[in-house]
Design an enzyme around this catalytic site. Structure first.
Site, short mmCIF file in Angstrom:
data_model
loop_
_atom_site.label_atom_id
_atom_site.label_comp_id
_atom_site.label_asym_id
_atom_site.label_seq_id
_atom_site.Cartn_x
_atom_site.Cartn_y
_atom_site.Cartn_z
CG LEU A 155 -1.90 -1.17 1.33
CD1 LEU A 155 -2.73 -1.06 2.61
CD2 LEU A 155 -2.80 -1.26 0.12
N GLY A 156 2.02 1.21 0.51
CA GLY A 156 2.90 2.37 0.57
C GLY A 156 4.29 1.94 1.01
CD GLU A 157 9.34 0.54 -0.87
OE1 GLU A 157 10.48 0.06 -0.72
OE2 GLU A 157 8.67 0.41 -1.93
N GLY A 158 8.19 3.68 2.54
CA GLY A 158 9.00 4.81 2.97
C GLY A 158 10.45 4.40 3.09
CG PHE B 80 13.76 4.11 8.14
CD1 PHE B 80 15.09 3.80 7.87
CD2 PHE B 80 13.43 5.44 8.34
CE1 PHE B 80 16.05 4.79 7.83
CE2 PHE B 80 14.39 6.44 8.31
CZ PHE B 80 15.71 6.11 8.05
CE LYS C 27 10.05 -2.67 1.24
NZ LYS C 27 10.49 -3.89 0.52
CB VAL C 28 1.87 0.70 4.43
CG1 VAL C 28 0.45 0.45 4.90
CG2 VAL C 28 2.54 1.77 5.28
CG ASP D 172 6.06 14.17 6.85
OD1 ASP D 172 6.18 14.99 5.92
OD2 ASP D 172 6.36 12.97 6.74
#
Length: 714
Positions: free
Chosen positions: A68-71, A73, A75-76, A186
């Site tokens: 669903l998402g990634e940053g 550090f 991951k969703v 943020d």
């Protein structure tokens, strides 16, 4: 034990709101009979677990393959809760990568802590927290509407009315955070999700740091990243406050209305970006925007934090609340803790009765918003039930109506039982101070909130002989006086101030003692003083004639309390070391030795035992003459044999509801807690052999004087 994964699995039911004919109509009734939830809500189809694509399982969650998402550090990923069959969003944080950033390592658990502090309809709900050796998992509610950025990409830009709705929800969520002392730092389009009702859900706060916002730790940061949303004071490394979130809201509002960012530079440079912000060189705005929207947008993007409005001022803006049908957002506050009345009774009962969780654990976890598997089950089942009822509104009222009644009895009972378990004599005094005296009409109803007693007490109920004729005459006069008072008083409600049943009523139960001073309390008769007369060698028959028998003086025999009521009652040695002064009471009292009296732990040694006189009402005062005087044995009186199943007690008996007087010097609770010790006669020889010879008793002379005490001569 809680049900294991896979329990309650069944075939795929019909979707909520879909056609099913008679089966759909019969399902709610069947659910109410055997369960607190419909089968579609409580059950999990086996096909749903089998068809879900996942690569591992952690706890009660299947970690799906869909990202669903990634940053940097984390991951969703999409996940599935195996106990409810509901999908969730699982944020997986790699501990090894997080160790490279000391700020992230230090504040790894801060996001979970903040989300447990906050409850708001526009902030994602944290459900569970899990941790392994290499990963840290945050389980959150899934927002099926996706990311707001994707919606902007599809539509190019949003309409002003739609953007106003999103901005209003975003400001409401940020205002709630600021009220709790949390600054997000943020806020960007990527962190704004949409739920199934197209409402904003704010995510990803608590892990952002200044380095990430400034773009120094990530060399690949671009204008679409965090620096483009950062306030000028943050880019300049100046001291900042909550108003940096107000600036970020302005950037998000510009992105919704135009599809672009307000400040851009080519090539990207933080210094050039900061200079554009300070000089207010904003990119052009669409001409179709209203003046109210432009004015509000420029106020949010004010580079000077002193002139920039705070979050409360922004929430009260006129354009923001234009055409808003609900309450003014600035006047709406959301509690961070759910109240007991807002709990779903059907879900709570299902978890306690079907899944095996403790009732206290479920309630405490949900009320405290503590992220764990119990909160996850409750939240997911409740959301599943709401989705089911929204598609079947016709059975919403009839669905498990008994659970609502059961919830009232089960979850409000602790409060009522707590109030009902207060010390009885304290509640009597409070009630007596408000309503003075209880109407005698309620005494005849016989309703009494009593406690269960042991079976031994019922077998050892004492019986008493008929009191003297003069005493019966005075009691009858008192009874006539009570009838006159009853006719002149109005009735009171049956409910007391605590909302419980009125306990100030006469009772016909022999195990309950009631006082005419409105101090009605359930106690076993062995705990009250009993009238004991000297046994007579000869009892003349009803028709016998001759010299009338002399009335013997009445003595009060104090028996033991609950610990020894199952034993035989015995007589204590009486002593004249105590002098009792009785006002307005024609009764002869026996004197007792203070050294042989056993008192309750709450009373000091040497304090007087309370006496119950057979009149209404009686004022008794106690005076101790000489503590140091040695005890003198005068004589003993043995009680007559007491049958266990005697007839109903006469009015002169201490067990009668009108035989106790009011003792103003001490409370009813203290009097009933007194414990009295009796002597145990030897079993191998009769009682008469162990007693000293008794002196013949002289007639009783009772002197009544308001100033002097009653003198008894034996």
């Amino acid at each position: 034990m809680p049900a294991a994964a896979g329990d309650g699995l069944l075939g795929e039911p019909a979707a909520p709101g879909g056609g099913g004919g008679a089966e759909d109509a019969a399902r709610p009734a069947a659910a109410c009979e055997g369960s607190f939830l419909p089968a579609w809500v409580s059950g999990v189809p086996r096909e749903r677990l089998r068809d879900f694509q996942h690569h591992k399982r952690v706890g009660n969650y299947l970690i799906g393959s869909r990202k669903l998402g990634e940053g940097s550090f984390a991951k969703v990923r999409e996940g599935l809760h195996v106990l409810t069959g509901e999908k969730v969003a699982i944020k997986v944080i790699d501990k090894k990568r997080a160790k490279k950033d000391t700020y992230v390592t230090k504040n790894l658990r801060r996001e979970g802590q903040i989300q447990q502090m906050i409850r708001h309809p526009n902030i994602t709900q944290l459900l569970d927290i899990l941790e392994t050796e290499n990963s840290y998992y945050l389980v959150m509610e899934l927002c099926p509407g996706g990311n707001l950025m994707h919606k902007i990409y599809e539509k190019k830009r949003l309409e002003e009315s739609e953007a106003r709705r999103y901005i209003r929800q975003l400001i409401s969520a940020v205002e709630h955070l600021h009220r709790a002392g949390v600054v997000h730092r943020d806020l960007k389009i990527e962190n704004l999700l949409l739920d199934e009702d197209n409402n904003i859900k704010l995510i990803d706060f608590g892990l952002s740091n200044c380095a990430g916002i400034l773009g120094y730790s990530d060399p690949f940061s671009t204008q679409c990243g965090s620096p483009a949303y950062a306030a000028p004071e943050l880019l300049a490394r100046k001291k900042y406050g909550p108003k940096i979130d107000v600036w970020s809201i302005g950037v998000n509002m510009y992105a919704m209305l135009t599809g672009t960012l307000p400040f851009t530079v080519e090539p990207f440079s933080l210094r050039a970006l900061y200079q554009k912000m300070v000089d207010k060189e904003m990119n052009p705005l669409p001409t179709q925007l209203s003046t109210g929207a432009i004015s509000f947008l420029r106020s949010l993007l004010e580079p000077d934090p002193v002139k920039r409005p705070n979050i409360q001022q922004a929430l009260a803006n006129r354009w923001l609340n234009e055409n808003y049908t609900g309450k003014v957002p600035c006047n709406v506050t959301y509690p961070n803790r759910i109240s007991l009345e807002d709990l779903s009774p059907s879900v709570v009962l299902h978890m306690t009765e079907k899944l095996g969780y403790k009732n206290s654990d479920v309630i405490n976890t949900v009320l405290s918003n503590r992220a764990c598997h119990i909160l996850a089950i409750y939240f997911l089942l409740n959301k599943k039930l709401e989705r089911y009822l929204s598609g079947k509104s016709d059975i919403q009222d009839s669905l498990c109506y008994k659970t609502r009644l059961y919830q009232i009895e089960k979850y409000r009972a602790p409060k009522e039982s707590y109030e009902a378990s207060l010390d009885t004599w304290t509640r009597d005094l409070e009630f007596h101070a408000v309503q003075d005296k209880k109407p005698k009409e309620q005494e005849k109803r016989g309703d009494f909130l009593h406690r269960p007693f042991s079976k031994k007490l019922d077998k050892n109920l004492p019986s008493h002989k008929q009191p003297s004729g003069s005493l019966m005459t005075q009691i009858q006069n008192t009874k006539a006086l009570l009838k006159d008072r009853k006719a002149s008083k109005s009735s009171f409600p049956d409910k007391d101030s605590f909302g419980c049943r009125n306990i100030f009523r006469k009772t016909s139960d022999s195990n309950c003692v009631a006082s005419s001073s409105m101090e009605f309390i359930p106690v076993p008769p062995p705990r009250t003083p009993r009238i004991v007369k000297k046994p007579e060698p000869h009892q003349p028959g009803p028709g016998s004639t001759g010299i009338p028998h002399k009335e013997d003086p009445l003595m009060l025999d104090m028996v033991r309390s609950f610990e020894s009521v199952d034993r035989d009652d015995h007589i204590e040695v009486l002593s004249p070391s105590h002098h009792y002064r009785i006002l307005n009471s024609p009764v002869s009292l026996a004197r007792r030795n203070s050294s042989e009296r056993t008192l309750s732990p709450g009373l000091p040694s040497g304090s007087m035992s309370p006496l119950h006189t057979p009149l209404h009402p009686t004022l008794v005062s106690f005076a101790h003459e000489d503590k140091n005087s040695p005890p003198k044995e005068e004589g003993l009186c043995s009680p007559p044999p007491v049958p266990s199943n005697g007839p109903m007690q006469p009015l002169g008996s201490p067990n009668c509801v009108k035989s106790r007087g009011r003792f103003p010097m001490m409370g009813i609770g203290q009097m009933l807690r007194k414990r009295h010790q009796s002597l145990q006669p030897s079993a191998d020889r009769p009682l008469e052999a162990s007693l000293p010879p008794l002196q013949p008793l002289a007639p009783v002379n009772l002197a009544f004087d308001m100033a002097d005490g009653v003198k008894t001569q034996c």
